[in-house]
Design a protein around this motif. Structure first.
Motif, short mmCIF file in Angstrom:
data_model
loop_
_atom_site.label_atom_id
_atom_site.label_comp_id
_atom_site.label_asym_id
_atom_site.label_seq_id
_atom_site.Cartn_x
_atom_site.Cartn_y
_atom_site.Cartn_z
N ASP A 1 1.09 12.13 10.68
CA ASP A 1 1.74 10.95 11.27
C ASP A 1 3.23 10.99 10.92
OD1 ASP A 1 2.64 8.47 12.02
OD2 ASP A 1 0.78 7.46 11.44
N LYS B 1 -6.24 2.51 9.01
CA LYS B 1 -5.33 2.52 7.86
C LYS B 1 -4.06 3.31 8.13
CE LYS B 1 -8.75 2.03 4.20
NZ LYS B 1 -9.56 2.87 3.28
N THR B 2 -4.17 4.35 8.93
CA THR B 2 -2.99 5.20 9.14
C THR B 2 -1.83 4.42 9.79
OG1 THR B 2 -4.46 7.07 9.29
CG2 THR B 2 -2.23 7.42 10.05
N PRO B 3 -2.07 3.72 10.91
CA PRO B 3 -0.93 2.93 11.45
C PRO B 3 -0.51 1.82 10.50
CG PRO B 3 -2.95 2.52 12.69
CD PRO B 3 -3.24 3.64 11.78
N LEU B 4 -1.47 1.27 9.77
CA LEU B 4 -1.13 0.18 8.85
C LEU B 4 -0.18 0.68 7.75
CD1 LEU B 4 -1.77 -2.79 8.36
CD2 LEU B 4 -3.60 -2.07 6.84
N THR B 5 -0.38 1.92 7.33
CA THR B 5 0.51 2.49 6.32
C THR B 5 1.95 2.47 6.82
OG1 THR B 5 -1.30 3.95 5.77
CG2 THR B 5 0.83 4.52 4.85
N SER B 6 2.12 2.87 8.07
CA SER B 6 3.47 2.87 8.64
C SER B 6 4.03 1.47 8.69
CB SER B 6 3.44 3.45 10.05
OG SER B 6 3.04 4.78 9.99
N ALA C 1 -6.21 8.22 3.73
CA ALA C 1 -6.89 6.97 4.12
C ALA C 1 -8.32 6.97 3.65
CB ALA C 1 -6.85 6.82 5.63
N HIS D 1 -10.11 5.13 8.58
CA HIS D 1 -8.95 6.02 8.59
C HIS D 1 -8.03 5.69 9.75
CE1 HIS D 1 -6.87 9.81 9.70
NE2 HIS D 1 -6.59 9.76 8.40
N SER E 1 5.72 9.02 11.56
CA SER E 1 6.39 7.81 11.07
C SER E 1 6.16 7.62 9.58
CB SER E 1 5.88 6.58 11.84
OG SER E 1 4.51 6.40 11.57
N ILE E 2 5.01 8.00 9.09
CA ILE E 2 4.75 7.88 7.66
C ILE E 2 5.66 8.85 6.89
CG2 ILE E 2 3.02 8.28 5.87
CD1 ILE E 2 0.93 7.19 7.77
N LYS F 1 -4.25 5.24 1.39
CA LYS F 1 -3.48 4.49 2.39
C LYS F 1 -4.21 3.20 2.68
CE LYS F 1 -1.81 8.53 4.91
NZ LYS F 1 -2.00 9.28 6.17
N PRO F 2 -3.63 2.11 3.07
CA PRO F 2 -2.17 1.94 3.05
C PRO F 2 -1.67 1.71 1.61
CG PRO F 2 -3.27 0.00 3.96
CD PRO F 2 -4.34 0.94 3.54
N PHE F 3 -0.58 2.32 1.28
CA PHE F 3 -0.11 2.26 -0.12
C PHE F 3 1.11 1.37 -0.23
CE2 PHE F 3 1.35 6.11 1.99
CZ PHE F 3 2.72 5.91 1.99
N MET G 1 -6.50 14.39 6.07
CA MET G 1 -6.95 14.64 7.44
C MET G 1 -5.77 15.02 8.33
SD MET G 1 -10.09 12.15 8.17
CE MET G 1 -9.54 10.66 7.40
N ALA H 1 9.06 7.40 6.78
CA ALA H 1 9.17 6.26 5.84
C ALA H 1 9.25 6.77 4.41
CB ALA H 1 7.96 5.34 6.02
#
Lengths: 745, 231
Positions: B12, A523-528, B82, A520, B14-15, B103-105, B56, B18
């Motif tokens: 988050d 993956k969270t920063p990777l999503t951004s 995630a 998790h 930034s997500i 995620k990541p999608f 989460m 986006a």
């Protein structure tokens, strides 16, 4: 403060050692005083204690009397050499008796009216000798005639020697004065004059029937008989003080030494004895402790059973006592000074050894009593304890012996009663005893069977546990008391096993949670990143270089995504953290499906897949995991195969396994060890330029193993072979798995 | 056209930003929230047509938020998480979510799924049930027109692909092996191990599925065959 310090110090090892040394010094002093005192008291009579001077001692009187005896014998009896050689002083009776004793001749009368009397010149016969004894008599007569005169000469010579010895003795004496008067008052012999004698205080005058004695020596004189038969008068005296040069002087010197030394010796002896007692008391008080009331520390000697220790010490003491007594008597009897010293030294060593032995024993006992283990450390106590262990049933063996003993005893008693009463013709009691015997045995067998049933329960429980049934619980209430300890142990083992399995499961779950959380977090920063790179791409930037850079970012962010997913999967798979649902899977079908799914990639790489499989082959596998294996294998082939080559897939059955072999030609030479290719992060190209995480084959191997299969790699030159073996689907389990699964869902 | 309101909720920032950019380009109005409570508050203040929800989150997590929303509202909820385990997905869908994206999608996939849910939510019962139309979720197969539609949009299929899809849709939930499909669609006996069928299946999936790698309709039963899942 002072006393405290003292007490604290007196428990120190140094102090103990000092006291022990003191003890040994005392013992040595004690010994030597003792031995010297013993020597003195052996030499001197008790009279020395009361004596005011040497003249009052028994030893002096004895010696003085001896000297007087010599005077009487030499001067009164023998008088001069001529009297002796003339045969005047021969005692006929004594001579003949000696002669007969010497030759072994018995006295005797030959017959009733015949007797033989010996004289110094021959035999006088009264009566006649019978013929039968004639030769014996002749032999005897011959012996008397030839030997008796010779024997008489020897007798006279002995008297002469004795006389001369006395003369010699008087010539070496200076303190002993004497002279002899005959009946007329003439001095016939002596080593002094009347005038000189009158100056002597201590004198004795002897004559027949008269004795004047101011020394107290007369009871010791033995030769008074000679005085009785003569008319001589003997005057003797002793100088006071002694003059140097004879045995009287020596005696005087020894007396002075003994008289002065005895009190010192006694006081030293008493003092050292008291000191020894004090040292003992001290050592007992501090034994085994380094401070007052402190912990008792034991020595190796304390491990000996107390009775054995006691007997050993007693035996050694007895032995040394006997040895000491014999040594002491040897010392007292021994005249050679050298041997006396040797024996004394040995005795001393023995004494010191005994003191050491006693010290060791007493302190050992003191330690044990202080530590309250004296009784526990006896052989009797240990034996009682062992026996009681045997009979109270604390050990299984002891319990069994106990029970069997009672069972046998019970049977013996009842049977004895039965037999006895049968002999006494008391039928009713005999019958009763027989019934009791049956009942007793019946009850015993009942309890025995009950115990066996408990044992069986325990055995079943142990077997269930060993099979892995952790939920099986041994019911302790159903177990007979004889096996309750054993059953409790088994139950504890079951609990322990259950707990450890629960811990392991918990640990495994924590690992899964960790993986999930990390995934998790990654993956969270990777999503951004992916989202914003994609947004950048859609901005239609003028600058071509910037566009190229964004493309690189776009590719790499997706590659990163792939890597993370592979990494998570690999860690999950290798930690066994995956669920496997075994299904009936058609090997051919899944291979075709996989190739269909990956067709695009295969075509892009210009590869051609050649599948050879005659018919459906059903294996036992989890389809999703097997697909992952195949996907990784094909991806591997796509990445590393020579472009425009063919990839062969053979599926066949061998024994109880379904085997899939995929062969492709590697584009680059394979310089890896084939066993290392399935290691994690090992890739076909050392430069790692191609896409891929290096985890594909490792994941494939772990997945195959999780399903009960194997995954192997063979390299033959440029030919790369990946082999997947899976167990066959067994006929009797032929359920349609998909339906089964939906039912469950 | 009326602007639809979409609630985007993720801790988050930034997500969320986006997603806002993407959805704005498509003409949606975005309301942002950073935890479950903010999301519930936003639902009270605005009329929301679709929710994108992270699981989460601090304070109130996505699953509990979903349960809370479902007490009163029937709007589409797409979970964006995630957590990629199968169990997580099952849990999310069972708690009342309509879709689950890990995620990541891919942003485009997200957009497609949002559009799909939006269509289903807004086009309420516009199509009458026809006997010759098989409808599974957003997927329609019109036997009369020999046409397949996804979310109302026609999809171009070859005759073979159409045949395969018809076979599977007429027998929803049933698994067909490669050989069965080949025999039924090609009307020939399958004699050689061919990967033709599997290739066709993949192509169909690419046409009807939003994410062909995670198909909603046409599923692979590995080692056994293919089926269309009941929705």
């Amino acid at each position: 403060m002072d006393t405290k310090l003292k007490k604290f110090k007196c428990y120190q090892t140094k102090c103990k050692v000092a006291v022990a040394v003191l003890l040994f010094i005392c013992a040595m002093a004690n010994f030597f005083c003792g031995i010297i005192a013993a020597n003195i008291s052996n030499q001197w009579d008790r009279s020395i204690i009361e004596a005011k001077s040497v003249y009052e001692t028994y030893e002096f009187k004895n010696k003085f009397a001896q000297a007087i005896d010599e005077v009487i014998k030499a001067e009164v009896y023998y008088r001069n050499e001529n009297r002796i050689t003339g045969g005047e002083l021969i005692d006929r009776e004594e001579l003949i008796a000696d002669f007969k004793r010497y030759y072994g001749i018995k006295d005797g009368i030959i017959t009733g009216n015949t007797s033989i009397n010996e004289t110094l010149d021959g035999l006088i016969i009264h009566g006649s000798i019978p013929n039968s004894l004639k030769s014996n008599f002749d032999e005897y007569k011959e012996l008397v005639e030839s030997r008796l005169p010779l024997y008489r000469k020897m007798y006279i010579q002995n008297q002469v020697d004795e006389y001369k010895r006395s003369e010699r003795y008087f010539s070496g004496i200076v303190n002993f004065l004497y002279y002899v008067e005959d009946s007329q008052g003439n001095v016939v012999a002596g080593n002094t004059t009347r005038g000189e004698m009158s100056n002597i205080d201590r004198t004795v005058v002897l004559s027949s029937g008269f004795c004047s004695d101011n020394i107290g020596v007369s009871p010791y004189i033995q030769n008074n008989l000679f005085m009785e038969n003569s008319d001589y008068k003997v005057y003797v005296g002793i100088r006071d003080p002694f003059a140097v040069g004879d045995e009287f002087y020596n005696l005087g010197q020894e007396y002075i030494f003994a008289k002065a030394g005895l009190p010192i010796l006694f006081s030293v002896f008493t003092g050292s004895t008291l000191l020894i007692i004090f040292c003992f008391a001290y050592l007992i008080r501090v034994a085994g402790q380094t401070e007052k009331g402190g912990k008792i520390s034991y020595l190796a000697v304390d491990k000996i059973y107390n009775e054995i220790h006691f007997l050993l010490v007693c035996g050694l003491l007895m032995f040394s006592l006997l040895l000491g007594i014999s040594l002491l008597s040897s010392i007292l009897r021994e005249t050679a000074i050298f041997w006396a010293y040797i024996f004394t030294t040995i005795l001393g060593i023995l004494y010191i050894c005994n003191i050491a032995l006693i010290t060791s024993y007493v302190t050992s006992v003191a330690r044990q009593i202080k530590g309250k283990i004296f009784w526990r450390n006896t052989w009797i106590s240990v034996t009682i304890r062992r026996l009681s262990e045997l009979f109270t049933g604390k050990t299984f063996r002891g319990w069994m012996i106990f029970v069997m003993l009672w069972y046998g005893l019970g049977n013996c008693v009842i049977m004895g009663v039965a037999i006895f009463t049968a002999q006494m013709d008391s039928v009713i009691i005999c019958l009763l005893a027989t019934i009791v015997l049956f009942v007793f045995n019946g009850v015993c067998i009942f309890f025995f069977l009950r115990a066996l049933r408990s044992l069986k329960r325990i055995m079943i429980s142990a077997r269930e546990t060993s099979k892995g049934n952790l939920l099986y619980k041994l019911n302790l209430e159903e177990i007979s008391p004889s096996f309750i300890n054993f059953a409790t142990d088994i139950a504890n083992i079951q609990d322990g096993l259950k707990n450890s399995v629960a811990d392991a499961v918990k640990g495994e779950r924590m690992k899964t949670e960790l993986i999930t959380n990390v995934s998790h977090d990654l993956k969270t920063p990777l999503t951004s990143i992916i989202s914003y790179v994609d947004l950048l791409r859609s901005l239609k930037m003028e600058n071509q270089t910037a566009r190229d850079y964004v493309e690189v970012l776009y590719d790499k962010s997706y590659r990163l995504k792939q890597l993370i997913e592979d990494l998570i999967e690999a860690s999950k798979v290798s930690s066994g953290n995956i669920t496997v649902e075994a299904m009936r899977v058609d090997y051919r079908q899944i291979t075709l499906q996989a190739i269909g799914e990956l067709e695009e990639k295969i075509e892009a790489a210009g590869l051609e897949m050649k599948v050879s499989c005659p018919e459906a082959l059903y294996i036992k596998a989890d389809g999703r995991h097997l697909w992952r294996i195949l996907e990784n294998m094909v991806s591997n082939a796509v990445k590393y195969s020579l472009p425009d080559s063919r990839v062969y897939i053979d599926i066949f059955q061998a024994e109880d396994r379904g085997i899939l072999v995929m062969k492709n030609i590697s584009a680059a030479p394979i310089d890896f060890d084939e066993t290392r290719l399935t290691d994690r992060f090992v890739r076909g190209d050392a430069s790692r330029t191609t896409e891929g995480s290096g985890l594909g084959l490792s994941i494939a191997q772990s997945l195959a193993e999780a399903q009960g299969g194997t995954f192997g790699i063979k390299v033959d030159g440029d030919l790369f072979k990946a082999i997947v073996c899976m167990p066959l689907w067994e006929a009797e389990e032929e359920l349609f798995p998909e339906e089964g699964e939906t039912d469950v869902m | 056209m009326e602007k639809f309101n979409i609630l985007v909720c993720d801790d988050d920032k930034s997500i969320v930003d986006a997603i806002e950019i993407y959805l704005k380009q498509e003409g949606y109005h975005i309301i942002k929230a950073y935890n479950g409570f903010e999301a519930l508050k936003a639902l009270e203040e605005h009329e929301i047509h679709l929710i994108l929800l992270d699981i989460m989150m601090p304070k109130l997590d996505g699953l509990n938020t979903t349960v809370k929303i479902r007490e009163t509202l029937n709007i589409p909820i797409i979970i964006l998480s995630a957590k990629s385990e199968d169990t997580d997905k099952i849990l999310g869908l069972n708690f009342g979510a309509d879709d689950y994206i890990t995620k990541p999608f891919n942003p485009l996939e997200l957009l497609a799924r949002v559009k799909s849910q939006m269509r289903r939510y807004t086009a309420l019962g516009s199509i009458a049930e026809k006997s010759n139309v098989i409808k599974i979720g957003e997927l329609e197969l019109d036997k009369d027109a020999k046409e397949v539609r996804v979310s109302g949009e026609a999809v171009k299929l070859t005759a073979t692909e159409y045949g395969i899809l018809q076979l599977l849709m007429e027998n929803v939930g049933k698994v067909f092996s490669i050989d069965q499909i080949y025999e039924k669609v090609w009307n020939e006996l399958s004699f050689a191990p061919e990967n033709t069928v599997s290739v066709h299946i993949r192509r169909i999936r690419e046409k009807i599925e939003i994410n062909p790698k995670e198909p909603r309709y046409l599923k692979v039963v590995w080692g056994i065959g293919y089926k269309i899942e009941k929705i």
